[in-house]
Write an enzyme that holds these catalytic residues in place. Structure first.
Site, short mmCIF file in Angstrom:
data_model
loop_
_atom_site.label_atom_id
_atom_site.label_comp_id
_atom_site.label_asym_id
_atom_site.label_seq_id
_atom_site.Cartn_x
_atom_site.Cartn_y
_atom_site.Cartn_z
N HIS A 49 59.46 34.94 6.38
CA HIS A 49 58.20 35.51 5.74
C HIS A 49 56.96 35.15 6.54
O HIS A 49 57.34 34.14 7.65
CB HIS A 49 57.87 35.10 4.44
N HIS A 90 67.75 35.61 -1.22
CA HIS A 90 66.61 35.72 -0.82
C HIS A 90 66.56 36.30 0.68
O HIS A 90 67.43 36.60 1.31
CB HIS A 90 65.69 34.46 -0.86
N ASP A 104 37.48 17.97 -17.98
CA ASP A 104 36.19 18.15 -17.11
C ASP A 104 36.77 17.69 -15.71
O ASP A 104 35.97 17.41 -14.84
CB ASP A 104 35.04 17.13 -17.38
N ASP A 111 62.20 21.00 1.00
CA ASP A 111 61.39 22.09 1.63
C ASP A 111 60.11 21.65 1.41
O ASP A 111 59.51 21.62 0.33
CB ASP A 111 61.85 23.32 0.61
N GLU A 163 64.83 31.37 7.46
CA GLU A 163 65.30 30.43 6.53
C GLU A 163 66.53 30.89 5.78
O GLU A 163 66.45 31.12 4.48
CB GLU A 163 64.06 29.94 5.48
N HIS A 189 53.03 32.07 2.38
CA HIS A 189 53.64 33.24 2.45
C HIS A 189 52.29 34.17 2.93
O HIS A 189 51.64 34.71 2.04
CB HIS A 189 54.07 33.50 0.86
N GLU A 203 65.26 25.71 7.28
CA GLU A 203 64.01 26.55 7.69
C GLU A 203 63.21 26.10 9.01
O GLU A 203 62.92 25.06 8.95
CB GLU A 203 63.27 26.63 6.53
N HIS A 262 63.16 27.37 -6.43
CA HIS A 262 61.89 26.90 -6.63
C HIS A 262 61.92 25.27 -7.17
O HIS A 262 60.87 25.25 -8.39
CB HIS A 262 60.91 27.82 -7.06
N ASP A 274 56.03 25.13 7.22
CA ASP A 274 57.07 25.50 6.03
C ASP A 274 58.28 25.17 6.57
O ASP A 274 58.97 25.98 7.33
CB ASP A 274 56.98 26.83 5.58
N TYR A 328 73.93 29.04 -1.59
CA TYR A 328 73.52 28.21 -2.86
C TYR A 328 74.75 28.57 -3.60
O TYR A 328 74.90 29.60 -4.07
CB TYR A 328 72.36 28.63 -3.58
N ARG A 336 69.64 25.13 2.75
CA ARG A 336 68.85 26.08 3.43
C ARG A 336 68.30 25.24 4.69
O ARG A 336 68.09 23.97 4.81
CB ARG A 336 67.46 26.47 2.65
N1 GLY Z 1 58.62 27.00 1.03
C1 GLY Z 1 58.74 28.25 0.35
C2 GLY Z 1 59.40 29.01 1.23
O1 GLY Z 1 60.23 28.66 2.11
O2 GLY Z 1 59.36 30.33 1.43
MN MN Z 2 59.60 29.63 3.63
MN MN Z 3 59.97 26.61 2.83
#
Ligand code: GLY
Ligand code: MN
Ligand code: MN
Length: 435
Positions: free
Chosen positions: A349, A345, A35, A255, A380, A356, A404, A238, A266, A384, A402
């Protein structure tokens, strides 16, 4: 604030036309276990037009009605529910406080839709998101059409609403930009806290706790589960389990971004756990930073994600070749996508109410959409290097980096909303030296 929502509804009215009708539900509550629910978050599209954050509600926009275009179906006020779960606006509250022209009980949604569908030619609704609502809407749609024999106009088609709304959401208003700035600032402070508390022996979840603390202290929540990835965990794009202890000599990739008043930030930074980067870490970091800065310099109206991505691929491939991690002709390495072993990647975005964010990446001709002032996006790039990559010297294996930032497209170029967060090697090393 009501004015902002009203303005958005006016614009949507124009897009659907006076013979159209739009139906936008909010999101459902979700059970965590037994619940206990997850904290409730209204649907972004619904909130964008209403500012209303109670669950179990549907907005209907029916232009040109004598009783007004903005109709809300929602939960009736219930004193017993209010004792447990707090204030409910109820049918009168949404008229008084949210500008609804008319309101109906959510239980009467089907009959409300049926009566509002009469005289309309097109129903704008995105099917396939909620089975129950799809059924209710189709029942109303079909019952109105079945009554056509009695004469009058009835809707002949259901058109997806999302594309219209999502193109609107792609261009941020002044008000939205102010909220995004605030969300960016909170997130910058959270990352500064990470710089301060990152040391060997600290666990990734403790860093995550610091981030959540900074977000919460400023009235925000995480826009997504923070990635706190030490060492080779950074190569899992991720990684969110955040369970490991940080060790001297590793890097920490964080991140994390807040959601403030429904708007996301982000940010990613990659810092040395013991305060200084090794030679190999520094080489890779400098390459990613260079490519990131070049991409940001190129953000302006008319630029595209495709343009930025190909620039980043070229820069990273050249850099990896220079370091001896890729071997061969640059053109050939790009053609064979050799860089994908290291960079797998996109360059960024859209960013907004969702991390996103919505909005097409293509224009009507199927080409990468050109940036316009008021769009917000992330930049970003990353590298890797898998621990299992036997084609590179041992010292490089397991490095994941990374960087970003969040960028607003302006008339002449762009503004980096997250620029207050250091990313130069000497800046980071000197901040961490004080720890
Ligand atoms: N935090 C997810 C991305 O960087 O797209
Ligand atoms: Mn991002
Ligand atoms: Mn991110």
């Amino acid at each position: 604030m009501n004015k902002e929502f009203e303005k958005r509804r006016r614009l949507l009215t124009k897009l659907i036309g006076k013979d159209g009708i739009a139906v936008i539900p909010t999101s459902d509550t979700r059970v965590r276990s037994r619940d206990t629910d997850y904290p409730y978050r209204p649907g972004s599209d619904f909130y964008y037009f209403t500012g209303f954050s109670e669950p179990n509600a549907v907005m209907i926009l029916a232009p040109g009605r004598e009783d007004g275009a903005f109709v809300l179906c929602l939960r009736q006020k219930n004193p017993l529910t209010e004792i447990w779960d707090g204030h409910m606006e109820g049918l009168n509250g949404v008229k008084k406080n949210f500008g609804a022209d008319q309101s109906f009980k959510i239980e009467d949604l089907e009959t409300t839709l049926s009566s509002l569908f009469m005289g309309r030619q097109k129903v704008f609704f995105t099917l396939g998101q909620d089975e129950v609502l799809d059924k209710v809407l189709m029942k109303s749609f079909n019952s109105v059409r079945a009554g056509q024999r009695r004469g009058g106009v009835v809707p002949s088609e259901i058109q997806a609403l999302e594309p219209l709304i999502h193109e609107m959401r792609l261009i941020k208003s002044k008000h939205e930009i102010a909220l995004m700035r605030k969300s960016a600032n909170i997130s910058v402070d959270a990352h500064k806290r990470v710089f301060k508390n990152c040391k060997p022996g600290v666990f990734e979840y403790q860093i995550e706790a610091d981030i959540i603390h900074e977000f919460g202290k400023n009235g925000s929540v995480p826009a997504y589960t923070s990635i706190v990835a030490s060492g080779e965990n950074a190569c899992t794009l991720h990684y969110i389990s955040n369970r490991e202890e940080m060790k001297a000599g590793q890097l920490l990739l964080t991140d994390a971004g807040s959601e403030y008043e429904m708007y996301a930030a982000d940010i990613t930074r990659t810092i040395p756990v013991s305060g200084t980067y090794s030679k190999e870490q520094k080489e890779i970091y400098e390459l990613v930073l260079e490519v990131q800065k070049t991409a940001i310099e190129n953000v302006k109206p008319g630029q595209t994600f495709e343009g930025l991505q190909s620039g980043a691929i070229k820069g990273l491939t050249q850099g990896l070749k220079k370091l001896g991690l890729l071997k061969g002709q640059i053109d050939q390495l790009i053609k064979s996508e050799a860089y994908k072993d290291f960079y797998m990647h996109g360059i960024g975005h859209w960013l907004g109410m969702d991390v996103h964010d919505v909005g097409s990446y293509m224009d009507e001709k199927g080409k990468s959409k050109k940036f316009q002032p008021g769009m917000v996006l992330t930049i970003e790039p990353g590298i890797y290097i898998s621990k299992k990559n036997r084609n590179v010297p041992l010292e490089y294996r397991g490095i994941g980096i990374r960087i970003e930032d969040d960028v607003l497209v302006t008339k002449r170029g762009c503004e980096v909303l997250t620029k207050a967060l250091p990313k130069e090697i000497d800046e980071i090393e000197s901040i961490m030296a004080i720890n």
